[in-house]
Design a protein around this motif. Structure first.
Motif, PDB file in Angstrom:
ATOM      1  N   LEU A 145      -8.378   0.976  -0.692  1.00 60.63           N
ATOM      2  CA  LEU A 145      -7.458   1.998  -1.158  1.00 60.63           C
ATOM      3  C   LEU A 145      -7.360   2.410  -2.638  1.00 60.63           C
ATOM      4  O   LEU A 145      -7.205   3.507  -3.067  1.00 60.63           O
ATOM      5  CB  LEU A 145      -6.151   1.494  -0.563  1.00 60.63           C
ATOM      6  N   LYS A 146      -7.455   1.256  -3.303  1.00 56.14           N
ATOM      7  CA  LYS A 146      -7.282   1.502  -4.923  1.00 56.14           C
ATOM      8  C   LYS A 146      -8.644   2.317  -5.384  1.00 56.14           C
ATOM      9  O   LYS A 146      -8.322   3.129  -6.189  1.00 56.14           O
ATOM     10  CB  LYS A 146      -7.351   0.131  -5.432  1.00 56.14           C
ATOM     11  N   THR A 164       0.706   6.320  -7.173  1.00 57.07           N
ATOM     12  CA  THR A 164      -0.478   6.987  -7.890  1.00 57.07           C
ATOM     13  C   THR A 164      -0.254   8.464  -7.667  1.00 57.07           C
ATOM     14  O   THR A 164      -0.641   9.112  -8.701  1.00 57.07           O
ATOM     15  CB  THR A 164      -1.757   6.526  -6.836  1.00 57.07           C
ATOM     16  N   PHE A 165       0.038   8.940  -6.701  1.00 60.02           N
ATOM     17  CA  PHE A 165       0.073  10.431  -6.435  1.00 60.02           C
ATOM     18  C   PHE A 165       1.225  10.931  -7.601  1.00 60.02           C
ATOM     19  O   PHE A 165       1.202  12.038  -8.123  1.00 60.02           O
ATOM     20  CB  PHE A 165       0.525  10.787  -5.129  1.00 60.02           C
ATOM     21  N   PHE A 223      -9.855   9.788  -5.635  1.00 60.29           N
ATOM     22  CA  PHE A 223      -9.060  11.046  -5.674  1.00 60.29           C
ATOM     23  C   PHE A 223      -8.307  11.598  -7.082  1.00 60.29           C
ATOM     24  O   PHE A 223      -8.374  12.740  -7.227  1.00 60.29           O
ATOM     25  CB  PHE A 223      -7.598  10.619  -4.864  1.00 60.29           C
ATOM     26  N   GLU A 224      -8.029  10.672  -7.968  1.00 57.96           N
ATOM     27  CA  GLU A 224      -7.433  11.298  -9.317  1.00 57.96           C
ATOM     28  C   GLU A 224      -8.597  11.683  -9.928  1.00 57.96           C
ATOM     29  O   GLU A 224      -8.439  12.907 -10.594  1.00 57.96           O
ATOM     30  CB  GLU A 224      -6.921  10.122  -9.928  1.00 57.96           C
ATOM     31  N   LEU A 264      -7.941   5.894  -4.170  1.00 55.88           N
ATOM     32  CA  LEU A 264      -7.037   6.551  -5.122  1.00 55.88           C
ATOM     33  C   LEU A 264      -7.476   6.880  -6.491  1.00 55.88           C
ATOM     34  O   LEU A 264      -7.394   8.175  -6.912  1.00 55.88           O
ATOM     35  CB  LEU A 264      -5.693   5.946  -5.304  1.00 55.88           C
ATOM     36  N   GLN A 265      -8.377   6.150  -6.956  1.00 55.74           N
ATOM     37  CA  GLN A 265      -9.180   6.409  -8.281  1.00 55.74           C
ATOM     38  C   GLN A 265      -9.938   7.484  -8.001  1.00 55.74           C
ATOM     39  O   GLN A 265     -10.182   8.473  -8.802  1.00 55.74           O
ATOM     40  CB  GLN A 265     -10.002   5.067  -8.650  1.00 55.74           C
ATOM     41  N   VAL A 271       0.563   4.054  -2.865  1.00 53.48           N
ATOM     42  CA  VAL A 271       0.199   5.409  -2.640  1.00 53.48           C
ATOM     43  C   VAL A 271       0.819   6.286  -3.271  1.00 53.48           C
ATOM     44  O   VAL A 271       0.664   7.332  -4.099  1.00 53.48           O
ATOM     45  CB  VAL A 271      -0.080   5.626  -1.152  1.00 53.48           C
ATOM     46  N   THR A 276      -2.290  11.474   3.991  1.00 55.21           N
ATOM     47  CA  THR A 276      -3.088  10.596   4.047  1.00 55.21           C
ATOM     48  C   THR A 276      -2.425   9.421   4.577  1.00 55.21           C
ATOM     49  O   THR A 276      -1.371   9.088   4.528  1.00 55.21           O
ATOM     50  CB  THR A 276      -3.563  10.354   2.297  1.00 55.21           C
ATOM     51  N   ARG A 320       0.582  -1.133   0.119  1.00 55.57           N
ATOM     52  CA  ARG A 320      -0.091   0.155  -0.011  1.00 55.57           C
ATOM     53  C   ARG A 320       1.064   1.365  -0.005  1.00 55.57           C
ATOM     54  O   ARG A 320       0.431   2.215  -0.739  1.00 55.57           O
ATOM     55  CB  ARG A 320      -0.821  -0.212   1.208  1.00 55.57           C
TER      56      ARG A 320
END
Length: 524
Positions: free
Chosen positions: A505-506, A424-425, A512-513, A509-510, A421, A496, A417
């Motif tokens: 979490l996946k 992804t960011f 979030f994007e 993050l999706q 994270v 975060t 994880r």
């Protein structure tokens, strides 16, 4: 009209006048009563509160704790709205603002919970469902309790056998002897940290006390220093060096602070919160040399010592490095802190932690123990949880295989994880996120459009707080803006956690994007 009729009329008029006069008198009495009641209420409202805002401890007024601030309050309100059927563009609030492992779906470690079950209900010691090593562990703890009950008070620094187990744990970790009498058990590491900070509340050479803390920092420190009236002196971590400690920055910070305060101690958080860095041994040695030169008490917050993920990263305790450096460094005052709230355990609510305090002046240590005694004792169930962490099953014990399997599964998942994270960011436009080497958080930097900064100003919010509120209202994701931790002026971050379980979490993050793309579009 007869005489009798006239007299009757007169009597009726008199009676009516009398009733009218009585009504007037009653009205006046009622008005007087109302006036007196109002005056009484006004007087009571002025006098019934012995403690008012004008007489409140001014330190409490300025105290702030970002991870439980306005965003979290709003998140709670949104949860209630969802329960009432209010339509939102999401179905749940994801609280990525705080390191609460079990609240985010982490499963408790069986060994810890079984020991807790046996000490709270000793009749289970005869139950064949529990392994012999779990029973022996529980019996050892109960033997150390007065009346063989976890419902009794313990010694103020904690149960002796557990303090001895903590010392043995530190010896195994560092390869250096530890004295159990230097171990002070506490209700979580937070209490242990505050108990040491309290010792510093004293003017020196007519200057108020001050403490160096990292920026970004965990708000426990800014809040505690504000509460105690100790000056906060921030030193900036170097984001370009993965949030490392720069000695030149430490020197700048202390030189500036000493113009008005007496800097007495330095706080280091390793692994870092909110930044997720793990300090190299070389960096730790530099900090120790700096603290020695500047005559500073070292407070080492090491509660995430089990949470190290990145290749090439390794946890070194400040005590180990300090002792191995030899004199004069090995005689320096140091308090290091550990907790069962983090790591692979995540037992936040049980409130178990400890401080190991070395090289403290014996007279000061006596005062330290005296101050702790005023709080009677740390929670006994927290002590039990801590004991299960520092004295876990050993190879060959019946519970060992399950314990190791569960422990490793948690840490392996957190490692995945942590990478997820950061990756992804870093794939999102306008973001830069350092590798999450350890702990449970990412602290990405975000470039906000000028239009967003202006919009934030209109609603009297910091730009990163404005972004965080927009994120919450549109996605249900609750984070903490970087302004709550401190950051270099002109930069914007947020913290975060990496704690939501992988699938959640996946999805987080999706979301979030998608939100970020829309936010940038609306503010460009």
């Amino acid at each position: 009209m007869s005489m009798r009729s006239n007299l009757t009329s007169v009597r009726q008029i008199k009676r009516a006048l009398g009733e009218f006069r009585d009504c007037l008198n009653l009205g006046a009495k009622q008005q007087r009563a109302r006036t007196m009641a109002t005056q009484t209420q006004t007087k009571e409202s002025q006098t019934k509160h012995c403690l008012g805002m004008d007489s409140l401890n001014p330190n409490i007024k300025v105290l702030e704790y970002a991870v439980r601030g306005p965003l979290v309050i709003r998140a709670g309100e949104i949860e209630k709205e969802l329960e009432k059927g209010v339509k939102k563009p999401f179905t749940e609030v994801i609280k990525a603002n705080i390191g609460d492992c079990h609240a985010m779906g982490q499963v408790p470690i069986t060994f810890i919970r079984e020991v807790l079950a046996l000490v709270t209900l000793p009749s289970l010691l005869d139950d064949p469902r529990f392994n012999t090593d779990v029973k022996e562990h529980a019996r050892t703890i109960l033997k150390g309790c007065r009346g063989s009950s976890v419902g009794s008070y313990t010694d103020s620094p904690g149960i002796e056998v557990i303090r001895r187990h903590v010392a043995q744990y530190i010896e195994r970790r560092d390869g250096i002897p530890a004295d159990w009498q230097n171990i002070i058990i506490s209700a979580g590491a937070s209490d242990a940290i505050k108990n040491v900070l309290k010792l510093l509340i004293c003017d020196v050479n007519n200057k108020p006390p001050a403490v160096l803390i990292p920026i970004p920092q965990y708000p426990l420190y800014s809040a505690s220093l504000a509460e105690f009236g100790i000056t906060q002196v921030g030193y900036y971590l170097d984001e370009s060096r993965n949030w490392g400690l720069d000695i030149a920055e430490l020197q700048r910070s202390i030189n500036e602070a000493r113009k008005t305060s007496h800097v007495r101690a330095i706080v280091i958080i390793n692994p870092g919160n909110p930044t997720g860095q793990v300090l190299s041994r070389e960096n730790i040695e530099e900090v120790i040399k700096f603290a020695y030169k500047e005559k500073l008490f070292i407070l080492a917050d090491e509660v995430y010592q089990d949470n190290v993920y990145a290749e090439g990263s390794k946890f070194y305790s400040f005590k180990k490095v300090l002792i191995e450096m030899g004199e004069p460094y090995s005689s320096m005052e140091l308090a290091s802190f550990m907790s069962c709230s983090k790591g692979y355990m995540g037992e936040c609510g049980l409130r178990g932690g400890y401080a190991e305090v070395i090289n403290m002046c014996p007279e000061v240590k006596a005062m330290y123990l005296k101050a702790i005694s005023a709080m009677l004792c740390p929670t006994v169930l927290g002590q039990v949880a801590l004991d299960s962490v520092v004295n876990p099953p050993q190879k060959g014990d019946p519970s060992y295989d399950t314990f190791i399997k569960e422990k490793q599964a948690v840490l392996d998942s957190l490692k995945v994880r942590a990478k997820m994270v950061a990756d992804t960011f870093n794939s999102m436009e306008g973001f830069k996120c350092n590798v999450v080497q350890g702990a449970m958080y990412a602290f990405p930097r975000i470039d906000l459009p000028q239009k967003a900064i202006e919009a934030a100003k209109k609603v009297n919010r910091a730009p990163d707080a404005y972004y965080a509120f927009e994120l919450l209202e549109n996605t249900g994701i609750c984070i903490v803006p970087g302004s709550g931790f401190g950051q270099q002026p002109g930069t914007y971050h947020f913290r975060t956690t990496i704690l939501p379980q992988p699938d959640k979490l996946k999805g987080m993050l999706q979301k979030f994007e998608e939100f970020h793309k829309d936010f940038i579009k609306r503010h460009t």
